[in-house]
Write an enzyme that holds these catalytic residues in place. Structure first.
Site, PDB file in Angstrom:
ATOM      1  CB  THR A  87     -10.784  -6.722  -4.636  1.00 28.33           C
ATOM      2  OG1 THR A  87     -11.074  -7.437  -3.236  1.00 28.33           O
ATOM      3  CG2 THR A  87     -11.564  -7.267  -5.570  1.00 28.33           C
ATOM      4  CB  ALA A 105      -0.841   0.181   1.215  1.00 33.08           C
ATOM      5  CB  VAL A 130       0.547  -8.354   5.657  1.00 26.03           C
ATOM      6  CG1 VAL A 130       0.377  -8.087   4.173  1.00 26.03           C
ATOM      7  CG2 VAL A 130      -0.394  -9.240   6.177  1.00 26.03           C
ATOM      8  CB  SER A 183       8.603   0.202  10.971  1.00 26.58           C
ATOM      9  OG  SER A 183       9.470  -0.663  11.880  1.00 26.58           O
ATOM     10  CE  LYS A 206      -6.555 -13.756 -10.369  1.00 25.24           C
ATOM     11  NZ  LYS A 206      -7.185 -13.062  -8.921  1.00 25.24           N
TER      12      LYS A 206
HETATM   13  C1  LIG Z   1      -4.346 -13.943   3.871  1.00 20.81           C
HETATM   14  C2  LIG Z   1      -4.184 -12.746   2.916  1.00 20.81           C
HETATM   15  C3  LIG Z   1      -4.201 -12.635   1.738  1.00 20.81           C
HETATM   16  C4  LIG Z   1      -4.239 -11.593   0.638  1.00 20.81           C
HETATM   17  N1  LIG Z   1      -4.307 -11.869  -0.620  1.00 20.81           N
HETATM   18  C5  LIG Z   1      -4.386 -10.658  -1.603  1.00 20.81           C
HETATM   19  C6  LIG Z   1      -4.386 -10.914  -2.865  1.00 20.81           C
HETATM   20  O1  LIG Z   1      -4.321 -12.202  -3.327  1.00 20.81           O
HETATM   21  N2  LIG Z   1      -4.558  -9.849  -3.625  1.00 20.81           N
HETATM   22  C7  LIG Z   1      -4.777  -8.732  -3.060  1.00 20.81           C
HETATM   23  O2  LIG Z   1      -4.738  -7.510  -3.910  1.00 20.81           O
HETATM   24  N3  LIG Z   1      -4.420  -8.578  -1.792  1.00 20.81           N
HETATM   25  C8  LIG Z   1      -4.255  -9.647  -1.019  1.00 20.81           C
HETATM   26  N4  LIG Z   1      -4.255  -9.399   0.324  1.00 20.81           N
HETATM   27  C9  LIG Z   1      -4.148  -7.944   1.067  1.00 20.81           C
HETATM   28  C10 LIG Z   1      -2.759  -7.472   0.570  1.00 20.81           C
HETATM   29  O3  LIG Z   1      -1.910  -8.544   1.376  1.00 20.81           O
HETATM   30  C11 LIG Z   1      -2.574  -5.720   1.207  1.00 20.81           C
HETATM   31  O4  LIG Z   1      -3.754  -5.314   0.711  1.00 20.81           O
HETATM   32  C12 LIG Z   1      -1.301  -5.464   1.003  1.00 20.81           C
HETATM   33  O5  LIG Z   1      -0.107  -6.230   0.966  1.00 20.81           O
HETATM   34  C13 LIG Z   1      -1.054  -4.088   1.428  1.00 20.81           C
HETATM   35  O6  LIG Z   1      -0.767  -4.190   2.961  1.00 20.81           O
HETATM   36  P1  LIG Z   1      -0.285  -2.795   3.512  1.00 20.81           P
HETATM   37  O7  LIG Z   1       0.658  -2.251   2.790  1.00 20.81           O
HETATM   38  O8  LIG Z   1      -1.610  -2.291   3.758  1.00 20.81           O
HETATM   39  O9  LIG Z   1       0.035  -3.421   4.978  1.00 20.81           O
HETATM   40  P2  LIG Z   1       1.423  -4.093   5.307  1.00 20.81           P
HETATM   41  O10 LIG Z   1       2.180  -4.979   4.362  1.00 20.81           O
HETATM   42  O11 LIG Z   1       1.262  -4.668   6.611  1.00 20.81           O
HETATM   43  O12 LIG Z   1       2.477  -3.148   5.529  1.00 20.81           O
HETATM   44  C14 LIG Z   1       2.434  -2.150   6.658  1.00 20.81           C
HETATM   45  C15 LIG Z   1       3.912  -1.271   6.784  1.00 20.81           C
HETATM   46  O13 LIG Z   1       3.364  -0.360   7.906  1.00 20.81           O
HETATM   47  C16 LIG Z   1       4.728  -0.338   8.463  1.00 20.81           C
HETATM   48  N5  LIG Z   1       4.745   0.194   9.972  1.00 20.81           N
HETATM   49  C17 LIG Z   1       3.643  -0.135  10.658  1.00 20.81           C
HETATM   50  N6  LIG Z   1       4.141   0.498  11.969  1.00 20.81           N
HETATM   51  C18 LIG Z   1       4.842   1.478  11.680  1.00 20.81           C
HETATM   52  C19 LIG Z   1       5.565   2.284  12.423  1.00 20.81           C
HETATM   53  N7  LIG Z   1       5.159   2.375  13.731  1.00 20.81           N
HETATM   54  N8  LIG Z   1       6.531   3.243  11.938  1.00 20.81           N
HETATM   55  C20 LIG Z   1       6.995   2.973  10.622  1.00 20.81           C
HETATM   56  N9  LIG Z   1       6.166   2.086   9.945  1.00 20.81           N
HETATM   57  C21 LIG Z   1       5.453   1.277  10.352  1.00 20.81           C
HETATM   58  C22 LIG Z   1       5.366  -1.643   8.448  1.00 20.81           C
HETATM   59  O14 LIG Z   1       6.755  -1.663   8.717  1.00 20.81           O
HETATM   60  C23 LIG Z   1       4.950  -1.975   6.947  1.00 20.81           C
HETATM   61  O15 LIG Z   1       5.944  -1.341   6.063  1.00 20.81           O
HETATM   62  C24 LIG Z   1      -4.202 -10.237   1.288  1.00 20.81           C
HETATM   63  C25 LIG Z   1      -4.222 -10.250   2.485  1.00 20.81           C
HETATM   64  C26 LIG Z   1      -4.233 -11.254   3.561  1.00 20.81           C
HETATM   65  C27 LIG Z   1      -4.401 -10.997   4.751  1.00 20.81           C
END
Ligand SMILES: Cc1cc2nc3c(=O)[nH]c(=O)nc-3n(C[C@H](O)[C@H](O)[C@H](O)COP(=O)(O)OP(=O)(O)OC[C@H]3O[C@@H](n4cnc5c(N)ncnc54)[C@H](O)[C@@H]3O)c2cc1C
Length: 512
Positions: free
Chosen positions: A352, A16, A51, A45, A84
């Site tokens: 999605t 994200a 995730v 961080s 895909k």
């Molecule tokens: C089981 C599962 C399967 C999935 N499959 C799919 C899929 O097939 N297709 C799809 O489109 N999406 C899928 N998703 C969703 C997808 O994984 C997420 O939308 C995507 O990875 C984005 O995650 P994120 O960046 O929001 O969060 P994260 O990957 O959790 O990143 C969070 C970030 O915040 C940082 N952070 C947290 N706290 C702090 C702090 N205090 N200071 C500085 N940095 C901090 C962390 O270091 C990390 O870099 C899936 C999710 C799950 C749970």
């Protein structure tokens, strides 16, 4: 009028965070008088892992990569990506004889015949030994033949057949990081220890563990499920979707290809005893996992069931991922916009989430604020995001509500105990008499009436007692016309499938 915003600070360096940075960098408006582009900072961080899942996408990803300015070839190579062509739903329903059904939800638009959707013809006349998707799309043929969507030597991003990608999530974030940094995005590898607000409640300053104070204008919370700013600091309530969707946990593991030369161009979703298992074949490995309901399985039970489903591969140690299912009441609060898992998440059945990140950034750019954060801009953005979450939720609910398995309490509960959102309940009653039409879901962004029809037909609901009326009763459907049209479509699809390249060979070419 407010002052122009000159900088955006993104907290979080997962998919994200970096995708938001890439799209803001590509499209970000120059707001200052000297026409400098937006300064984009990503604070990530070094200690909190991402995730680590999210490897299947929707066709919108093609535009995302193109608009971000990425080369498709580089993407394939760096992210071990594969094609895909749709999602194969295996064992979600049984047919009229009680045999498990397998059907693909494809990324190919269904044509119409003299202005009438093909689904009406199929519902009335069938298509010989073809299922609904096979009656119009090339997808089944390509998947069966392990083919890609193109011929060898095609242009980058050629989209003559609809597709999305499978990608390595960690490598994708790495590629985006490099891409963004080379284009001026500032990367700050530090922990946010404290978040400070000004007297109006806006976020004014972040306290970082090494360099201390970091002043902010617009902040994007991309901190994943923890919602560091939107939930923990701004206290925005989270709207839980558990009354609609039961799955609240997942486990993920990476396994080897049994045969490296055979790479399926499809995501598989296989129904298990208390949820479903995904299978995402990348170039070099397979990403797989089990999404399940903790009310129906303990983690240990789920692990045993999942590993048995995989054939107990040696050394496989699935990682448990608790999931927060739902969305924030508002995605944009004060000067903070939550994008990605911090904003909300609906189980990954239709892959999605990455596309929702893309849409969120485009909408943010459309309604980009000045430093007074005018309410109408924020309100419209929030409305669009709410609608999108509800749209995805509704579509996922259909998979469960129209399931007809009776062999486990989970599937019975998923069908009979979970609530249906109002609009969807109305549509599901309507679709007992008529196929989904544009007018039933007119504002949908991702799941239009055709996609709903593909799922209803795929599940064979009209052959297993769902219909209460004569589907398409008012339409004058000509069987001869349908037979001829269907024959033409089949011949054309078979010829195209014959020409399409073997999936692995195509990937090898793209990787150079
Ligand atoms: C089981 C599962 C399967 C999935 N499959 C799919 C899929 O097939 N297709 C799809 O489109 N999406 C899928 N998703 C969703 C997808 O994984 C997420 O939308 C995507 O990875 C984005 O995650 P994120 O960046 O929001 O969060 P994260 O990957 O959790 O990143 C969070 C970030 O915040 C940082 N952070 C947290 N706290 C702090 C702090 N205090 N200071 C500085 N940095 C901090 C962390 O270091 C990390 O870099 C899936 C999710 C799950 C749970």
């Amino acid at each position: 009028m407010g002052k122009p915003i000159k900088s955006v600070t993104i907290v979080g360096g997962g998919t994200a965070g970096w995708l938001t940075a890439a799209l803001l960098q590509a499209f970000g408006r120059a707001q200052s008088k000297d026409a400098k582009p937006l300064q984009i900072n990503v604070i990530e961080s070094p200690d909190i892992p991402t995730v680590g899942v999210g490897e299947a996408t929707t066709p919108g990803i093609v535009r995302t990569l193109q608009n971000a300015g990425l080369s498709e070839k580089e993407f394939f190579k760096r992210c071990n990506a594969s094609f895909k062509l749709g999602v194969s739903f295996d064992g979600w329903n049984v047919d009229a004889k009680g045999k498990p059904i397998s059907y693909i939800n494809p990324f190919v638009k269904a044509p119409n015949i003299r202005g009438i959707e093909i689904a009406n013809y199929f519902a009335k006349f069938g298509a010989g030994d073809q299922d609904y998707v096979g009656s119009y799309a090339i997808t089944n043929d390509l998947v069966r033949g392990l083919k890609g969507p193109r011929t060898l030597g095609s242009k980058e991003y050629d989209q003559s057949t609809g597709f999305a990608y499978h990608l390595d999530a960690g490598r994708f974030a790495g590629l985006l990081t490099e891409h963004c940094k080379a284009r001026g995005v500032r990367h700050i590898a530090e922990n946010v220890l404290e978040v400070k607000q000004d007297e109006s409640g806006n976020i004014s300053e972040l306290i970082l563990d090494k360099t201390g104070s970091h002043a902010v204008e617009l902040v994007i919370d991309c901190t994943g499920f923890r919602g560091l700013i939107i939930n923990q600091v701004l206290k925005e309530p989270f709207i839980d979707y558990s009354k609609y969707l039961a799955n609240d946990r997942a486990m993920a593991v990476q396994i080897k290809h049994k045969d490296q030369t055979k790479i399926e161009p499809v995501t598989r979703s296989t129904a298990l005893g208390a949820g479903w298992s995904w299978r995402v074949p990348l170039y070099n490995r397979i990403g797989t996992g089990y999404v399940y309901s903790s009310a129906h399985r303990t983690d240990d039970e789920a692990r045993d069931e999942f590993l048995a489903h995989l054939g107990n591969p040696e050394g496989a140690e699935p990682r448990i991922i608790p999931m927060r299912i739902g969305r924030n009441r508002n995605a944009w609060v004060k000067n903070c916009v939550a994008i990605g898992l911090s904003g909300g998440f609906i189980e990954p059945l239709e892959s999605t989430a990455i596309y929702m990140i893309d849409l969120a950034v485009r909408w943010l750019l459309t309604y980009f604020p000045e430093a007074d954060y005018a309410d109408p801009l924020r309100d419209r953005y929030n409305k669009l995001v709410d609608n999108l979450y509800n749209e995805v939720r509704d579509f996922i609910c259909v998979h469960y509500r129209l399931g007809n398995r009776t062999d486990s309490q989970y599937w019975i509960d998923a069908r009979e105990e979970l609530e249906l959102p109002d609009g969807l309940a109305e549509n599901l009653e309507l679709w007992r008499y008529n196929l989904p039409s544009y007018y039933d879901v007119p504002f949908n962004t991702i799941f239009d009436a055709q996609v709903y029809a593909a799922v209803l037909m795929g599940k064979q609901v009209y052959k297993t007692g769902y219909a209460k009326g004569n589907i398409g009763a008012g339409l004058n459907l000509d069987q001869k016309l349908w037979r001829e049209a269907h024959k033409q479509i089949r011949q054309n699809n078979l010829a195209r499938a014959q020409r399409a390249a073997d999936h692995r060979t195509l990937l090898a070419e793209l990787r150079g």
